[in-house]
Design a protein around this motif. Structure first.
Motif, mmCIF file in Angstrom:
data_model
loop_
_atom_site.group_PDB
_atom_site.id
_atom_site.type_symbol
_atom_site.label_atom_id
_atom_site.label_comp_id
_atom_site.label_asym_id
_atom_site.label_seq_id
_atom_site.Cartn_x
_atom_site.Cartn_y
_atom_site.Cartn_z
ATOM 1 N N ASP A 176 31.371 49.119 32.830
ATOM 2 C CA ASP A 176 30.537 48.060 32.386
ATOM 3 C C ASP A 176 30.400 47.686 34.149
ATOM 4 O O ASP A 176 29.092 47.851 34.488
ATOM 5 C CB ASP A 176 30.799 46.857 31.857
ATOM 6 N N MET A 177 31.275 47.935 35.436
ATOM 7 C CA MET A 177 31.352 47.573 36.390
ATOM 8 C C MET A 177 29.874 48.523 36.852
ATOM 9 O O MET A 177 29.074 47.894 37.678
ATOM 10 C CB MET A 177 32.135 47.682 37.079
ATOM 11 N N PHE A 178 30.177 50.044 36.732
ATOM 12 C CA PHE A 178 29.329 50.878 37.257
ATOM 13 C C PHE A 178 27.874 51.269 36.266
ATOM 14 O O PHE A 178 26.596 51.253 36.727
ATOM 15 C CB PHE A 178 29.298 52.491 36.314
ATOM 16 N N GLY A 179 27.533 50.236 35.125
ATOM 17 C CA GLY A 179 26.274 50.236 34.580
ATOM 18 C C GLY A 179 25.853 48.591 34.588
ATOM 19 O O GLY A 179 24.834 47.977 33.797
ATOM 20 N N ASN A 180 26.216 47.319 35.577
ATOM 21 C CA ASN A 180 25.715 46.197 35.416
ATOM 22 C C ASN A 180 25.756 45.930 33.879
ATOM 23 O O ASN A 180 24.659 45.081 33.856
ATOM 24 C CB ASN A 180 24.632 46.425 36.448
ATOM 25 N N SER A 181 26.386 45.745 33.194
ATOM 26 C CA SER A 181 26.466 45.540 31.659
ATOM 27 C C SER A 181 27.620 44.754 31.608
ATOM 28 O O SER A 181 28.527 44.725 30.226
ATOM 29 C CB SER A 181 26.127 46.170 30.641
ATOM 30 N N ILE A 182 28.393 44.117 32.694
ATOM 31 C CA ILE A 182 29.717 43.415 31.993
ATOM 32 C C ILE A 182 30.083 42.525 30.920
ATOM 33 O O ILE A 182 29.345 41.594 30.354
ATOM 34 C CB ILE A 182 29.740 42.200 33.339
ATOM 35 N N GLY A 183 30.703 42.867 30.299
ATOM 36 C CA GLY A 183 31.203 42.794 28.666
ATOM 37 C C GLY A 183 30.521 43.343 27.449
ATOM 38 O O GLY A 183 31.062 43.296 26.486
ATOM 39 N N LEU A 184 29.348 43.889 27.987
ATOM 40 C CA LEU A 184 28.696 44.861 27.011
ATOM 41 C C LEU A 184 30.383 45.678 26.430
ATOM 42 O O LEU A 184 30.439 45.824 25.055
ATOM 43 C CB LEU A 184 27.783 46.170 27.305
#
Lengths: 279, 173
Positions: free
Chosen positions: B65-73
């Motif tokens: 998630d950290m790398f894709g800016n999608s925290i939690g997904l």
């Protein structure tokens, strides 16, 4: 009571699962709603530096095309310089010009992380609060608009791309002032959808769309794209238009962050009017 | 024990790097996004404590998630995978149960077993992932097709990975 604890203990796997799952969903919702300075995204220093190295390599591959884009833009800007105008008057006087003051300034930035294949796409840029970047600034490239700054850390910032389900940009035709709202349906990173253009507005395939002057984020007249086709929509009062985006999102490496020097003035005034109106 | 942890840490780093540096950059019209990092969760030992499995899955998801800016997904999708894994393993169990040190792999359990195991868990993971990502009923069918086509891609990459890298680790041992 004892039985309750026993029950909880026996199902600790399910309970831990539900706990962690609600934590993730909480993160997810909060991330969609609010800006945050968080270690959990690519403004984080470790992730940022890894992405920086990778983008240096990939940038090299696209070097030729980027150079062409930049030199084309240079040529366009050079044409606007005073030197490239033929002076009709023979005497030229310099006047300290107080009739105009600067409204926009630009911060050049490099894209170090980018995606176009998800439903919600973000970019990461190598400029941060140290360089004067704030959330909600607009981001444009030499070919068109890109997105809006979301989170900022010291050295990096993330940008909510136009290719995001929450992105909405107001767009107008270059040849008249009718405006609509541009969004992305998640299919093709080269195509966006324009809604809210009234039925009576006349336009052709290939007409240019630019940003409106209503937003405090983008300067007026930045290229967005061209009309691709208009689907005849039975019923309803609006055209259903698809737009070819002018920005090539899958191949973007240099962008400008737009700093609107008068933004706070405009926003303060507007919120003041709104709050007075509520009373 | 220590060498096991080291081995799995290496696999973790390798898979996450492959995911964020290579697979995340596949841009094929949004319908083919392989998320092969979940292989890491698939190849953990069968007898791993279930709660530990959940915690590992949670942090694996957060890292991606950290790398894709999608925290939690991804964290959420990985948790569901980890929750479903013991059940899938129970359904697919051989008649006299697993050995204590069984690690799911093509060599150990055979191609057909591994294929079913991977396919079930990948589809579960991807369905939740893609629906959470779009979060709109109006895109129900597009999202469904996306999840399934990406699952196919993920399964292909995972099988390739098994043949390319992970078998060698096991053989050396």
């Amino acid at each position: 009571m004892r039985n309750l604890f026993l029950l909880l203990w026996r199902n600790n796997f399910t309970i831990l699962f539900l706990l962690l799952q609600s934590l993730s969903i909480y993160f997810l919702i909060r991330n969609n709603r609010f800006q945050q300075v968080s270690v959990f995204n690519s403004t984080n220093a470790v992730v940022g530096s890894i992405m920086g190295v990778v983008s240096e390599v990939t940038e090299y591959i696209n070097l030729k095309e980027n150079n062409e884009n930049l030199s084309r833009e240079n040529a366009r800007l050079k044409a606007l310089l005073p030197e490239s105008y033929y002076e009709n008057r023979s005497v030229r006087t310099m006047v300290a010009d107080s009739s105009r003051s600067q409204k926009y300034s630009y911060i050049a930035a490099r894209v170090i992380n980018n995606s176009v294949n998800k439903r919600n796409n973000f970019l990461t840029l190598d400029k941060g609060s140290l360089h004067g970047v704030h959330p909600d600034m607009g981001v444009i490239s030499s070919t068109g608009i890109v997105g809006i700054v979301k989170d900022v850390s010291e050295h990096y910032c993330t940008v909510m791309s136009l290719l995001h389900k929450n992105s909405k940009v107001s767009a107008r035709f270059n040849h008249n002032n009718y405006f609509g709202s541009l969004s992305w349906d998640g299919d093709d990173p080269r195509i966006a959808q324009l809604s809210e253009i009234p039925k009576h507005v006349v336009f052709k395939i290939g007409d240019t769309l630019v940003t409106t002057r209503y937003s405090a984020i983008f300067p007026e007249g930045v290229m967005i794209g061209t009309v691709r086709k208009s689907n005849p929509d039975m019923g309803g009062n609006f055209h259903d238009i698809t737009v070819n985006l002018s920005t090539e999102f899958s191949n973007i490496s240099h962008v400008y962050i737009v700093d609107n020097l008068m933004k706070s003035e405009q926003n303060d005034l507007e919120s003041k009017t709104e709050s007075e109106d509520d009373k | 024990m220590i060498s096991e942890i080291l081995k799995y840490s290496l696999k973790f780093i390798l898979l996450v790097l492959v995911q964020v540096l290579i697979l995340n950059n596949i841009q094929y019209s949004g319908f083919i996004n392989p998320y092969a990092y979940i292989l890491f969760l698939l190849i953990l030992p069968v007898r791993i404590p279930k709660s530990l499995l959940l915690i590992i899955a949670f942090f694996t998801g957060l890292t991606v998630d950290m790398f894709g800016n999608s925290i939690g997904l991804h964290a959420s999708a990985c948790l569901l995978l980890a929750y479903a894994r013991p059940m899938v393993l129970r359904i697919l169990a051989p008649r006299d149960g697993y050995e204590t040190d069984t690690v799911p792999s093509i060599i150990g359990q055979g191609f057909k077993w591994f294929m079913i195991y991977t396919a079930l868990l990948t589809v579960i993971h991807h369905l939740l992932l893609f629906y959470l990502e779009s979060f709109r009923l109006s895109e129900f069918f597009t999202t469904f097709v996306r999840a399934l086509s990406s699952s196919l891609a993920t399964i292909t990459v995972i099988i390739l990975f098994q043949y390319l890298f992970f078998n060698q680790f096991e053989v050396k041992k």
